[in-house]
Design a protein around this motif. Sequence first.
Motif, PDB file in Angstrom:
ATOM      1  N   GLU A   1       0.770  -1.324   0.057  1.00 63.97           N
ATOM      2  CA  GLU A   1       0.014   0.117  -0.009  1.00 63.97           C
ATOM      3  C   GLU A   1       1.042   1.310   0.021  1.00 63.97           C
ATOM      4  O   GLU A   1       0.535   2.271  -0.706  1.00 63.97           O
ATOM      5  CB  GLU A   1      -0.978  -0.144   1.252  1.00 63.97           C
ATOM      6  CG  GLU A   1      -2.161   0.947   1.272  1.00 63.97           C
ATOM      7  CD  GLU A   1      -2.787   0.875   2.520  1.00 63.97           C
ATOM      8  OE1 GLU A   1      -2.705   1.791   3.332  1.00 63.97           O
ATOM      9  OE2 GLU A   1      -3.273  -0.250   2.811  1.00 63.97           O
ATOM     10  N   VAL A   2       2.041   1.302   0.789  1.00 66.13           N
ATOM     11  CA  VAL A   2       2.888   2.325   0.691  1.00 66.13           C
ATOM     12  C   VAL A   2       3.932   2.646  -0.248  1.00 66.13           C
ATOM     13  O   VAL A   2       3.868   3.713  -0.616  1.00 66.13           O
ATOM     14  CB  VAL A   2       3.675   2.240   2.131  1.00 66.13           C
ATOM     15  CG1 VAL A   2       4.892   3.346   2.134  1.00 66.13           C
ATOM     16  CG2 VAL A   2       3.033   2.461   3.240  1.00 66.13           C
ATOM     17  N   ILE A   3       4.214   1.749  -0.953  1.00 66.43           N
ATOM     18  CA  ILE A   3       5.156   1.590  -1.998  1.00 66.43           C
ATOM     19  C   ILE A   3       4.674   1.686  -3.470  1.00 66.43           C
ATOM     20  O   ILE A   3       5.262   2.164  -4.226  1.00 66.43           O
ATOM     21  CB  ILE A   3       6.452   0.772  -1.745  1.00 66.43           C
ATOM     22  CG1 ILE A   3       6.083  -0.731  -2.051  1.00 66.43           C
ATOM     23  CG2 ILE A   3       7.054   1.042  -0.491  1.00 66.43           C
ATOM     24  CD1 ILE A   3       7.331  -1.822  -2.104  1.00 66.43           C
ATOM     25  N   GLU A   4       3.745   1.207  -3.580  1.00 66.83           N
ATOM     26  CA  GLU A   4       3.197   0.730  -4.961  1.00 66.83           C
ATOM     27  C   GLU A   4       3.169   2.052  -5.750  1.00 66.83           C
ATOM     28  O   GLU A   4       3.267   2.164  -6.809  1.00 66.83           O
ATOM     29  CB  GLU A   4       1.889  -0.176  -5.005  1.00 66.83           C
ATOM     30  CG  GLU A   4       1.306  -0.799  -6.296  1.00 66.83           C
ATOM     31  CD  GLU A   4       0.780  -1.608  -6.089  1.00 66.83           C
ATOM     32  OE1 GLU A   4       0.729  -2.599  -7.164  1.00 66.83           O
ATOM     33  OE2 GLU A   4      -0.261  -1.849  -5.467  1.00 66.83           O
TER      34      GLU A   4
ATOM     35  N   ALA B   1      19.235  -0.065  -7.152  1.00 66.98           N
ATOM     36  CA  ALA B   1      19.742   1.176  -6.373  1.00 66.98           C
ATOM     37  C   ALA B   1      18.778   2.226  -6.438  1.00 66.98           C
ATOM     38  O   ALA B   1      18.379   2.914  -5.227  1.00 66.98           O
ATOM     39  CB  ALA B   1      21.088   1.384  -6.840  1.00 66.98           C
ATOM     40  N   ASP B   2      18.204   2.695  -7.439  1.00 71.65           N
ATOM     41  CA  ASP B   2      17.620   4.043  -7.519  1.00 71.65           C
ATOM     42  C   ASP B   2      16.040   3.535  -6.990  1.00 71.65           C
ATOM     43  O   ASP B   2      15.540   4.523  -6.091  1.00 71.65           O
ATOM     44  CB  ASP B   2      17.150   4.209  -8.959  1.00 71.65           C
ATOM     45  CG  ASP B   2      18.348   4.716  -9.709  1.00 71.65           C
ATOM     46  OD1 ASP B   2      19.293   5.267  -9.076  1.00 71.65           O
ATOM     47  OD2 ASP B   2      18.349   4.523 -10.970  1.00 71.65           O
ATOM     48  N   LEU B   3      15.439   2.393  -7.020  1.00 75.63           N
ATOM     49  CA  LEU B   3      14.268   2.138  -6.385  1.00 75.63           C
ATOM     50  C   LEU B   3      14.336   1.755  -4.911  1.00 75.63           C
ATOM     51  O   LEU B   3      13.483   2.267  -4.162  1.00 75.63           O
ATOM     52  CB  LEU B   3      13.698   0.755  -7.138  1.00 75.63           C
ATOM     53  CG  LEU B   3      13.027   1.058  -8.525  1.00 75.63           C
ATOM     54  CD1 LEU B   3      12.852  -0.416  -9.065  1.00 75.63           C
ATOM     55  CD2 LEU B   3      11.977   1.871  -8.467  1.00 75.63           C
ATOM     56  N   THR B   4      15.849   1.321  -4.538  1.00 73.95           N
ATOM     57  CA  THR B   4      16.052   1.359  -3.142  1.00 73.95           C
ATOM     58  C   THR B   4      15.831   2.797  -2.527  1.00 73.95           C
ATOM     59  O   THR B   4      15.415   2.825  -1.246  1.00 73.95           O
ATOM     60  CB  THR B   4      17.268   0.632  -2.890  1.00 73.95           C
ATOM     61  OG1 THR B   4      17.245  -0.839  -3.103  1.00 73.95           O
ATOM     62  CG2 THR B   4      17.364   0.491  -1.454  1.00 73.95           C
ATOM     63  N   ASP B   5      16.422   3.772  -3.131  1.00 73.43           N
ATOM     64  CA  ASP B   5      16.531   5.208  -2.598  1.00 73.43           C
ATOM     65  C   ASP B   5      15.148   5.573  -2.370  1.00 73.43           C
ATOM     66  O   ASP B   5      14.734   6.331  -1.635  1.00 73.43           O
ATOM     67  CB  ASP B   5      17.452   5.817  -3.635  1.00 73.43           C
ATOM     68  CG  ASP B   5      18.753   5.733  -3.400  1.00 73.43           C
ATOM     69  OD1 ASP B   5      18.932   4.836  -2.503  1.00 73.43           O
ATOM     70  OD2 ASP B   5      19.621   5.887  -4.294  1.00 73.43           O
ATOM     71  N   ILE B   6      14.250   5.323  -3.145  1.00 72.95           N
ATOM     72  CA  ILE B   6      12.625   5.571  -3.228  1.00 72.95           C
ATOM     73  C   ILE B   6      11.970   4.856  -2.358  1.00 72.95           C
ATOM     74  O   ILE B   6      11.365   5.419  -1.377  1.00 72.95           O
ATOM     75  CB  ILE B   6      11.963   5.267  -4.585  1.00 72.95           C
ATOM     76  CG1 ILE B   6      12.794   6.282  -5.621  1.00 72.95           C
ATOM     77  CG2 ILE B   6      10.569   5.593  -4.450  1.00 72.95           C
ATOM     78  CD1 ILE B   6      12.288   5.767  -6.999  1.00 72.95           C
ATOM     79  N   ILE B   7      12.248   3.489  -1.995  1.00 71.94           N
ATOM     80  CA  ILE B   7      11.435   2.877  -1.022  1.00 71.94           C
ATOM     81  C   ILE B   7      11.718   2.898   0.263  1.00 71.94           C
ATOM     82  O   ILE B   7      11.013   2.644   0.915  1.00 71.94           O
ATOM     83  CB  ILE B   7      11.292   1.212  -1.643  1.00 71.94           C
ATOM     84  CG1 ILE B   7      10.828   1.065  -3.144  1.00 71.94           C
ATOM     85  CG2 ILE B   7      10.946   0.529  -0.486  1.00 71.94           C
ATOM     86  CD1 ILE B   7      11.220  -0.290  -3.622  1.00 71.94           C
ATOM     87  N   SER B   8      13.147   2.975   0.511  1.00 67.42           N
ATOM     88  CA  SER B   8      13.446   3.019   1.826  1.00 67.42           C
ATOM     89  C   SER B   8      12.937   4.070   2.713  1.00 67.42           C
ATOM     90  O   SER B   8      12.431   3.808   3.754  1.00 67.42           O
ATOM     91  CB  SER B   8      15.077   2.997   1.964  1.00 67.42           C
ATOM     92  OG  SER B   8      15.619   2.769   3.244  1.00 67.42           O
TER      93      SER B   8
END
Length: 177
Positions: free
Chosen positions: A31-34, A73-80
């Motif tokens: 719910e939070v990251i989608e 790496a880019d998505l980790t920076d968004i999701i974390s």
Amino acid sequence: MNKEREARKYLRLLSVRRCRHIATIVELVREVIEPAILAPYELVDIEYGKMGGDYVLSVFVDKPEGITVNDTADLTDIISPLLDQIKPDPFPEQYFLEVTSPGLERPLKTKEQLADAVGSYIHVSLYKAVDKQKVFEGTLLSFEEDVLHMEYLDKTRRKEVEIPYSLVSKARLAVKF
């Protein structure tokens, strides 16, 4: 004897509660990251569980031309940071965040993913046997009206089977050898 039975019952109850808690975490994370995972990326799946001695939150993402290390790496920076903002913290223990590709044998967890996989070679596990089998691997010919129509090899003979979607336990793309 009664104490042993009660202990087993208690352990089953703990296991059910733990599974529900994990399902709740996965749903909350989705719910939070989608909404933050934008095209061309696709959120394929989320898993949370213990690997070895550590908890791992695995976020599986893909895009049409495949995922690169830079993409993860880019998505980790968004999701974390999004996960850090969830209050109260739903994670019972410290965990590792893993953003990764679903790989060649990506799971097919939704009806939409199955519909997109028509023409692909897939592996399907069932809750209940169809034609005396609980596992099929073959080409998905169609997926219409909640029925998978597959062609598979039974020894050396080509056969077709229709599988109600309600019987599908797990489905994934498969590599044909």
